[in-house]
Write a protein that holds these residues in place. Structure first.
Motif, PDB file in Angstrom:
ATOM      1  N   ALA A 128       0.941  -1.125   0.009  1.00 30.02           N
ATOM      2  CA  ALA A 128       0.024  -0.125  -0.045  1.00 30.02           C
ATOM      3  C   ALA A 128       0.893   1.219  -0.175  1.00 30.02           C
ATOM      4  O   ALA A 128       0.617   2.318  -0.295  1.00 30.02           O
ATOM      5  N   ALA A 129       2.035   1.240   0.385  1.00 31.92           N
ATOM      6  CA  ALA A 129       2.971   2.292   0.280  1.00 31.92           C
ATOM      7  C   ALA A 129       3.384   2.620  -1.159  1.00 31.92           C
ATOM      8  O   ALA A 129       4.424   3.523  -1.304  1.00 31.92           O
ATOM      9  N   ILE A 130       3.409   1.850  -2.237  1.00 37.18           N
ATOM     10  CA  ILE A 130       3.791   1.981  -3.391  1.00 37.18           C
ATOM     11  C   ILE A 130       2.991   2.786  -4.051  1.00 37.18           C
ATOM     12  O   ILE A 130       1.851   2.665  -4.137  1.00 37.18           O
ATOM     13  N   SER A 131       3.405   3.809  -4.640  1.00 37.27           N
ATOM     14  CA  SER A 131       3.012   4.797  -5.537  1.00 37.27           C
ATOM     15  C   SER A 131       3.151   4.489  -7.142  1.00 37.27           C
ATOM     16  O   SER A 131       2.285   5.227  -7.938  1.00 37.27           O
ATOM     17  N   ALA A 132       4.212   4.167  -7.235  1.00 34.00           N
ATOM     18  CA  ALA A 132       4.322   3.704  -8.892  1.00 34.00           C
ATOM     19  C   ALA A 132       5.437   2.654  -8.949  1.00 34.00           C
ATOM     20  O   ALA A 132       6.089   2.489  -8.017  1.00 34.00           O
ATOM     21  N   ILE A 133       5.238   2.245 -10.130  1.00 37.98           N
ATOM     22  CA  ILE A 133       6.197   0.809 -10.416  1.00 37.98           C
ATOM     23  C   ILE A 133       6.685   1.017 -11.822  1.00 37.98           C
ATOM     24  O   ILE A 133       5.876   1.389 -12.814  1.00 37.98           O
ATOM     25  N   GLU A 134       7.873   0.720 -12.051  1.00 38.22           N
ATOM     26  CA  GLU A 134       8.452   0.280 -13.400  1.00 38.22           C
ATOM     27  C   GLU A 134       8.640  -0.973 -13.644  1.00 38.22           C
ATOM     28  O   GLU A 134       9.415  -1.477 -12.821  1.00 38.22           O
ATOM     29  N   LEU A 135       8.306  -1.338 -14.795  1.00 38.72           N
ATOM     30  CA  LEU A 135       8.461  -3.045 -14.779  1.00 38.72           C
ATOM     31  C   LEU A 135       8.905  -3.400 -16.583  1.00 38.72           C
ATOM     32  O   LEU A 135       8.370  -2.627 -17.246  1.00 38.72           O
ATOM     33  N   VAL A 136       9.769  -4.454 -16.326  1.00 39.94           N
ATOM     34  CA  VAL A 136      10.072  -4.946 -17.890  1.00 39.94           C
ATOM     35  C   VAL A 136       9.041  -5.857 -18.334  1.00 39.94           C
ATOM     36  O   VAL A 136       8.858  -6.661 -17.392  1.00 39.94           O
ATOM     37  N   ARG A 137       8.469  -5.636 -19.418  1.00 42.06           N
ATOM     38  CA  ARG A 137       7.398  -6.715 -19.923  1.00 42.06           C
ATOM     39  C   ARG A 137       8.007  -7.791 -20.527  1.00 42.06           C
ATOM     40  O   ARG A 137       9.422  -7.646 -20.831  1.00 42.06           O
TER      41      ARG A 137
END
Ligand SMILES: Cc1cc2nc3c(=O)[nH]c(=O)nc-3n(C[C@H](O)[C@H](O)[C@H](O)COP(=O)(O)OP(=O)(O)OC[C@H]3O[C@@H](n4cnc5c(N)ncnc54)[C@H](O)[C@@H]3O)c2cc1C
Length: 425
Positions: A128-137
């Motif tokens: 719940a503390a996460i506001s954004a994620i970058e991920l490799v598809r």
């Protein structure tokens, strides 16, 4: 074939190859060339969730690259960092996370991907503390998802099924201090009469029991000092001599009977920084004792006493396989696969002896016994439910399956675990 095992040693990864990229570009290249791939965090899960028949990618060599944004109240950091390192770096900048799990050694990405949580009636799980994620598809492309984006609530607790997190942005707050007081021998009758008051007696509360003894062995109360006096301690900072009949411990305690409290975070009411009190175990020591298996179920908080009654009834069956059980609380959140999704919850955690066949047999009995209470198993621990059982308690599991099929159409991140629990329904 690697010879790598998880932290507990109860699972040996079957992946034929393991990679340790030290940059996001290298990671993208590996994923783009892979038929199957999976990120590996700090290996603290007790099942095959992190395995793959293809490229197993250890994320711990990518530099942390921590960036605090004071105006936004956030920190952006590479996802393989563990909470211990992140916490120390935040403390140096007078910042804090709202909560931590029982040990600081776990990776941020691995923890949020499995719905990991600490305790506290007002504290949500770590995701719940996460506001954004970058991920490799699966095609090697980098994508960013932020709170408010349509897929975000499905993408945080994602069991590694959507892609490999490279960077996470977390909400932070000004640093705070915590004191930890451990009480011993809480009478069951007092818990039954005052369960809400006891579970909310501090910022974070954990009860430790084997369900067999005539009292709850320990109550760990972690109190924020900026919240002032409470039923745990008075205005002068003196510990209450009786918390509903439980008495303050006079030496540091370990949750497991017979082990020294010296490896645990500071107790006896001594104030310390948040990151050195919210976990149970200190970063500098090997956590718990390694020779163990774990299981955990979250049920709605109002069902707490019902489940306690069932577990006490099963105590003679449970106790021979149990090292200790922890009861704690988690506030509801909106992350689809979070075990606390839309439910203020109480969690029943079990640290078992390492006899997996016997534990597996018991888990079937246990889940049947508490089925009416809607138990949601912790994704990273051992459980008996199958895909259809999980679908009855995880309301958004079907939506998650569709999201995974959309974001990973080639199934690059699929593995046996996901085929069994997510795609079999
Ligand atoms: C001693 C001990 C104490 C624990 N205490 C708690 C507790 O207090 N509360 C609680 O809720 N749980 C607790 N756990 C469980 C633990 O928090 C979870 O198992 C957590 O997932 C561990 O993180 P990890 O990095 O080791 O994950 P791993 O086992 O390495 O991986 C777990 C999953 O995360 C995925 N993953 C890892 N990195 C990435 C990435 N970069 N991008 C996308 N997916 C990724 C993996 O592919 C896999 O699917 C405890 C476990 C142990 C052994």
């Amino acid at each position: 074939m690697t010879t790598l095992t998880n932290w507990s040693g109860n699972y040996a990864y079957r992946a034929p190859r393991i990679h340790r990229p030290d940059s996001v570009e290298q990671l993208q290249e590996i994923v783009a060339g892979a038929r199957r791939a999976k990120a590996l965090g700090s290996r603290h899960c007790f099942n095959d969730i992190a395995d793959t028949p293809g490229e197993l990618i250890d994320m711990t060599a990518i530099p942390d690259d921590l960036q605090v944004d004071d105006a936004a109240g956030t920190v952006a950091v590479n996802a393989g960092i563990n909470y211990g390192r992140l916490a120390v770096a935040l403390q140096e900048r007078a910042r804090a996370l709202p909560n931590l799990a029982s040990l600081p050694h776990i990776s941020v990405a691995g923890a949020v991907a499995t719905g990991t949580h600490g305790s506290g009636v007002r504290n949500q799980g770590l995701g719940a503390a996460i506001s954004a994620i970058e991920l490799v598809r699966g095609d090697g492309e980098l994508v960013r998802l932020s709170r408010g984006d349509e897929a975000f609530a499905g993408a945080v607790v994602s069991l590694g099924a959507l892609g490999i997190f490279t960077k996470v942005t977390l909400n932070v707050e000004p640093t705070f201090d915590v004191r930890q007081d451990v009480f011993e021998d809480l009478p069951w009758a007092e818990l039954e009469a005052n369960v809400e008051a006891i579970l909310s007696s501090a910022y974070s509360v954990s009860l430790f029991t084997n369900y067999l003894a005539s009292t709850v062995a320990q109550v760990w109360c972690k109190s924020r000092t900026d919240a002032g006096a409470s039923i745990v301690f008075d205005g002068a900072g003196r510990v209450n001599p009786s918390l509903f009949g439980a008495t303050p411990a006079t030496i540091p305690r370990h949750p497991l009977p017979g082990l020294t409290g010296d490896v645990c975070t500071g107790q006896l009411g001594v104030t310390g920084p948040w990151y050195d009190r919210l976990p149970h175990f200190q970063l500098v020591f090997t956590p718990s004792n390694g020779e163990e298996l774990q299981t955990e179920y979250l049920v709605p908080r109002e069902r707490a006493l019902e489940v306690i009654g069932i577990l006490r009834g099963m105590a003679p069956r449970i106790a021979p396989l149990l090292q200790v059980s922890e009861i704690r609380t988690i506030a509801a959140d909106d992350l689809w696969l979070s075990p606390a999704y839309h439910r203020d919850s109480v969690a029943f955690h079990f640290t078992w002896v390492r006899d997996q066949p016997a534990v597996t047999e018991l888990l079937h009995e246990l889940e049947t016994a508490i089925a009416d209470c809607g138990p949601r198993p912790h994704w990273g621990k051992l459980f008996a439910a199958d895909a259809s059982g999980l679908e009855t308690v995880y309301d958004r599991l079907r939506d998650f399956r569709r999201l995974a099929e959309t974001l990973d159409p080639q199934g690059v991140f699929r593995n046996d675990y996901l085929d069994r629990y997510v795609f079999a329904g």
